[in-house]
Write a protein that holds these residues in place. Structure first.
Motif, short mmCIF file in Angstrom:
data_model
loop_
_atom_site.label_atom_id
_atom_site.label_comp_id
_atom_site.label_asym_id
_atom_site.label_seq_id
_atom_site.Cartn_x
_atom_site.Cartn_y
_atom_site.Cartn_z
N ILE A 135 0.84 -1.20 0.00
CA ILE A 135 0.00 0.00 0.00
C ILE A 135 0.88 1.25 0.00
N ALA A 136 1.97 1.25 0.77
CA ALA A 136 2.89 2.39 0.78
C ALA A 136 3.51 2.59 -0.61
N TRP A 137 3.90 1.50 -1.25
CA TRP A 137 4.47 1.56 -2.60
C TRP A 137 3.45 2.10 -3.59
N TYR A 138 2.20 1.66 -3.48
CA TYR A 138 1.15 2.14 -4.38
C TYR A 138 0.88 3.63 -4.13
N LEU A 139 0.77 4.02 -2.87
CA LEU A 139 0.51 5.44 -2.56
C LEU A 139 1.67 6.32 -3.01
N LEU A 140 2.90 5.82 -2.90
CA LEU A 140 4.05 6.58 -3.39
C LEU A 140 3.90 6.83 -4.88
N TYR A 141 3.50 5.82 -5.62
CA TYR A 141 3.30 5.97 -7.06
C TYR A 141 2.21 7.01 -7.36
N TYR A 199 2.04 14.88 -7.70
CA TYR A 199 2.79 16.04 -7.24
C TYR A 199 4.22 16.14 -7.78
N ALA A 200 4.67 15.13 -8.49
CA ALA A 200 6.04 15.19 -9.04
C ALA A 200 6.00 14.86 -10.53
N GLY A 201 5.20 15.61 -11.24
CA GLY A 201 5.03 15.38 -12.67
C GLY A 201 6.32 15.49 -13.45
N GLY A 202 7.16 16.43 -13.06
CA GLY A 202 8.44 16.58 -13.75
C GLY A 202 9.31 15.34 -13.59
N PHE A 203 9.39 14.82 -12.38
CA PHE A 203 10.17 13.61 -12.14
C PHE A 203 9.59 12.42 -12.88
N MET A 204 8.28 12.25 -12.80
CA MET A 204 7.64 11.10 -13.44
C MET A 204 7.75 11.19 -14.97
N GLY A 205 7.85 12.39 -15.50
CA GLY A 205 7.96 12.56 -16.94
C GLY A 205 9.38 12.46 -17.46
N THR A 206 10.34 12.26 -16.57
CA THR A 206 11.73 12.14 -16.98
C THR A 206 11.92 10.93 -17.89
N LYS A 207 12.46 11.19 -19.08
CA LYS A 207 12.67 10.10 -20.04
C LYS A 207 13.90 9.31 -19.63
N LEU A 208 13.74 8.00 -19.62
CA LEU A 208 14.86 7.12 -19.30
C LEU A 208 15.57 6.68 -20.58
N PHE A 209 14.81 6.26 -21.56
CA PHE A 209 15.34 5.92 -22.88
C PHE A 209 14.18 5.88 -23.85
N GLY A 210 14.38 6.37 -25.03
CA GLY A 210 13.31 6.42 -26.04
C GLY A 210 12.10 7.16 -25.49
N ASN A 211 10.94 6.53 -25.63
CA ASN A 211 9.70 7.12 -25.09
C ASN A 211 9.33 6.54 -23.73
N VAL A 212 10.25 5.89 -23.06
CA VAL A 212 9.99 5.28 -21.76
C VAL A 212 10.40 6.26 -20.67
N ASN A 213 9.43 6.62 -19.83
CA ASN A 213 9.72 7.54 -18.74
C ASN A 213 9.61 6.84 -17.39
N VAL A 214 9.91 7.58 -16.33
CA VAL A 214 9.89 7.03 -14.97
C VAL A 214 8.49 6.53 -14.61
N ALA A 215 7.46 7.25 -15.00
CA ALA A 215 6.08 6.86 -14.67
C ALA A 215 5.74 5.50 -15.26
N LEU A 216 6.15 5.25 -16.49
CA LEU A 216 5.87 3.97 -17.13
C LEU A 216 6.60 2.83 -16.40
N VAL A 217 7.85 3.05 -16.06
CA VAL A 217 8.62 2.02 -15.37
C VAL A 217 8.02 1.73 -14.00
N LEU A 218 7.67 2.77 -13.25
CA LEU A 218 7.07 2.55 -11.93
C LEU A 218 5.68 1.92 -12.05
N GLY A 219 4.92 2.30 -13.06
CA GLY A 219 3.60 1.70 -13.28
C GLY A 219 3.71 0.22 -13.60
N LEU A 220 4.64 -0.14 -14.45
CA LEU A 220 4.87 -1.56 -14.75
C LEU A 220 5.41 -2.29 -13.52
#
Length: 121
Positions: A52-58, A64-85
């Motif tokens: 639940i803590a991990w889910y709430l962190l996501y 509240y951290a759209g800039g961080f979550m939108g950070t591209k890791l490679f290609g069109n893959v960003n932090v949000a996608l990796v954390l969501g998966l």
């Protein structure tokens, strides 16, 4: 051709007597049942809190951290996608881990308690 004979005793239609409420209460207060409950709780509760803590962190990072979550890791893959998966991966990992825990620790204890109750001990 029909027969009027009664079915043999011990056939498929015979059921053991159901345990009484007092027998259930006695088993519930037994040390063996307490150990089973403790094994379950010591695994399930911390893992539930952690997930639940991990889910709430996501969710909080997404809000509240759209800039961080939108950070591209490679290609069109960003932090949000990796954390969501990662949410899906941890869900399946926890289910697999609990299945192993239950098969190794909980099921044998529960089966022993069940068989003793059915035997009327």
């Amino acid at each position: 051709m029909t027969t009027e004979a009664a079915p043999p005793s011990g056939g498929a239609d015979t059921h053991p007597a159901s345990p009484t409420a007092e027998e259930f209460c006695a088993v519930q207060s037994s040390p063996e049942f307490g150990e089973l409950r403790s094994s379950y709780r010591s695994f399930a509760f911390p893992l539930t809190v952690a997930f639940i803590a991990w889910y709430l962190l996501y969710v909080l990072l997404s809000n509240y951290a759209g800039g961080f979550m939108g950070t591209k890791l490679f290609g069109n893959v960003n932090v949000a996608l990796v954390l969501g998966l990662g949410q899906f991966a941890t869900t399946f990992l926890i289910a697999w881990w609990y299945s192993r825990h239950a098969a190794e620790k909980l099921d044998p204890k529960a089966s022993a308690i069940k068989s003793r109750m059915e035997a009327g001990e």
